[in-house]
Design an enzyme around this catalytic site. Structure first.
Site, PDB file in Angstrom:
ATOM      1  N   ASN A  45       0.839  -1.200   0.000  1.00 53.65           N
ATOM      2  CA  ASN A  45       0.000   0.000   0.000  1.00 53.65           C
ATOM      3  C   ASN A  45       0.873   1.248   0.000  1.00 53.65           C
ATOM      4  OD1 ASN A  45       0.610  -0.859   2.697  1.00 53.65           O
ATOM      5  ND2 ASN A  45      -1.052   0.384   3.523  1.00 53.65           N
ATOM      6  N   GLU A  51       0.395   5.284   0.385  1.00 50.81           N
ATOM      7  CA  GLU A  51      -0.572   6.313   0.779  1.00 50.81           C
ATOM      8  C   GLU A  51      -0.103   7.691   0.293  1.00 50.81           C
ATOM      9  OE1 GLU A  51      -1.115   5.723   5.014  1.00 50.81           O
ATOM     10  OE2 GLU A  51      -2.268   3.893   4.644  1.00 50.81           O
ATOM     11  N   CYS A  55      -4.109   0.369  -2.534  1.00 51.17           N
ATOM     12  CA  CYS A  55      -3.942  -0.844  -1.718  1.00 51.17           C
ATOM     13  C   CYS A  55      -2.875  -1.757  -2.329  1.00 51.17           C
ATOM     14  CB  CYS A  55      -5.248  -1.629  -1.666  1.00 51.17           C
ATOM     15  SG  CYS A  55      -6.590  -0.816  -0.808  1.00 51.17           S
ATOM     16  N   GLU A 113      -2.994  -4.970  -2.940  1.00 48.45           N
ATOM     17  CA  GLU A 113      -3.487  -5.945  -3.916  1.00 48.45           C
ATOM     18  C   GLU A 113      -3.581  -5.331  -5.309  1.00 48.45           C
ATOM     19  OE1 GLU A 113      -4.756  -5.084  -0.995  1.00 48.45           O
ATOM     20  OE2 GLU A 113      -5.909  -6.692  -0.070  1.00 48.45           O
ATOM     21  N   CYS A 139     -10.125  -5.242   0.678  1.00 48.39           N
ATOM     22  CA  CYS A 139     -11.269  -4.327   0.583  1.00 48.39           C
ATOM     23  C   CYS A 139     -12.096  -4.662  -0.658  1.00 48.39           C
ATOM     24  CB  CYS A 139     -10.790  -2.874   0.561  1.00 48.39           C
ATOM     25  SG  CYS A 139     -10.167  -2.336  -1.037  1.00 48.39           S
ATOM     26  N   CYS A 155     -10.511  -3.890  -4.126  1.00 43.03           N
ATOM     27  CA  CYS A 155      -9.500  -4.871  -4.551  1.00 43.03           C
ATOM     28  C   CYS A 155     -10.151  -6.184  -4.967  1.00 43.03           C
ATOM     29  CB  CYS A 155      -8.488  -5.098  -3.440  1.00 43.03           C
ATOM     30  SG  CYS A 155      -7.405  -3.675  -3.209  1.00 43.03           S
TER      31      CYS A 155
HETATM   32  N1  THU Z   1      -5.250  -1.575   2.514  1.00 46.01           N
HETATM   33  C1  THU Z   1      -4.684  -2.428   1.608  1.00 46.01           C
HETATM   34  O1  THU Z   1      -3.548  -2.224   1.158  1.00 46.01           O
HETATM   35  N2  THU Z   1      -5.416  -3.500   1.199  1.00 46.01           N
HETATM   36  C2  THU Z   1      -6.689  -3.773   1.627  1.00 46.01           C
HETATM   37  O2  THU Z   1      -7.331  -4.660   1.097  1.00 46.01           O
HETATM   38  C3  THU Z   1      -7.257  -3.010   2.733  1.00 46.01           C
HETATM   39  C4  THU Z   1      -6.584  -1.725   3.052  1.00 46.01           C
HETATM   40  C5  THU Z   1      -4.476  -0.395   2.939  1.00 46.01           C
HETATM   41  C6  THU Z   1      -5.017   0.908   2.415  1.00 46.01           C
HETATM   42  C7  THU Z   1      -4.497   1.890   3.417  1.00 46.01           C
HETATM   43  O3  THU Z   1      -3.200   2.282   3.023  1.00 46.01           O
HETATM   44  C8  THU Z   1      -4.406   1.079   4.704  1.00 46.01           C
HETATM   45  O4  THU Z   1      -4.485  -0.290   4.341  1.00 46.01           O
HETATM   46  C9  THU Z   1      -5.503   1.388   5.712  1.00 46.01           C
HETATM   47  O5  THU Z   1      -6.748   1.279   5.130  1.00 46.01           O
END
Ligand code: THU
Length: 142
Positions: free
Chosen positions: A44, A46, A55, A57, A88, A91
């Site tokens: 991930n 940000e 994310c 995935e 999520c 994804c």
């Molecule tokens: N996140 C992911 O990388 N994958 C997911 O399926 C759920 C959430 C990340 C996004 C964000 O950077 C952090 O987790 C908190 O939501």
């Protein structure tokens, strides 16, 4: 690749360590196994403008597609915390586009040494939206 994909889980956990997540402080890594045998990593990433974050995935899928691979056997996801974190909804939908039957492994920070859940992508997206009929939107009936 071993049949329980514990190696893939290990790769996802290592990718997680490269996470750029100063806002959530929640690190996620993904390792996506193509049918070619190649593995594509994601984490991930940000942004100060939160909505621009990606994310792990989807980062892995986009990297694989850019490399010319669209057919996948499995994806492992490894996140901070002791319990496996499910992907999520966004994804799930993106994974479905390229492989409803791919194995999806979820692990916590202990990787294959901790609890691992296994599904297929299709298991996680019941009644999935897969395609649309061109011209069937509201303007067609106006
Ligand atoms: N996140 C992911 O990388 N994958 C997911 O399926 C759920 C959430 C990340 C996004 C964000 O950077 C952090 O987790 C908190 O939501």
């Amino acid at each position: 690749m071993n049949s329980d994909y514990s190696d893939l889980v290990g790769m996802a956990c290592r990718a997680r360590l490269n996470s750029y997540s100063p806002y959530s402080r929640f690190r996620v890594g993904a390792a996506l196994l193509g049918r070619s045998g190649k593995v594509y990593l994601g984490t991930n990433v940000e942004n100060a403008s939160f909505g621009l974050s990606i994310c792990a995935e989807r980062a892995a899928v986009f990297q694989a597609v850019a490399a010319g691979e669209r057919d996948f056997a499995a994806i492992a996801v490894c996140a901070d915390g002791k319990v496996p974190t499910p992907p999520c909804g966004a994804c799930r939908q993106v994974l479905l586009e390229f492989g409803p039957d791919m194995a999806l492994l979820m692990a916590g920070e202990d990787g294959a040494a901790g609890p691992v859940k296994r599904y297929t992508v299709a298991d996680l997206v019941p009644e999935a939206f897969r395609s649309f009929e061109p011209g069937s939107g509201p303007e067609a009936t106006a």
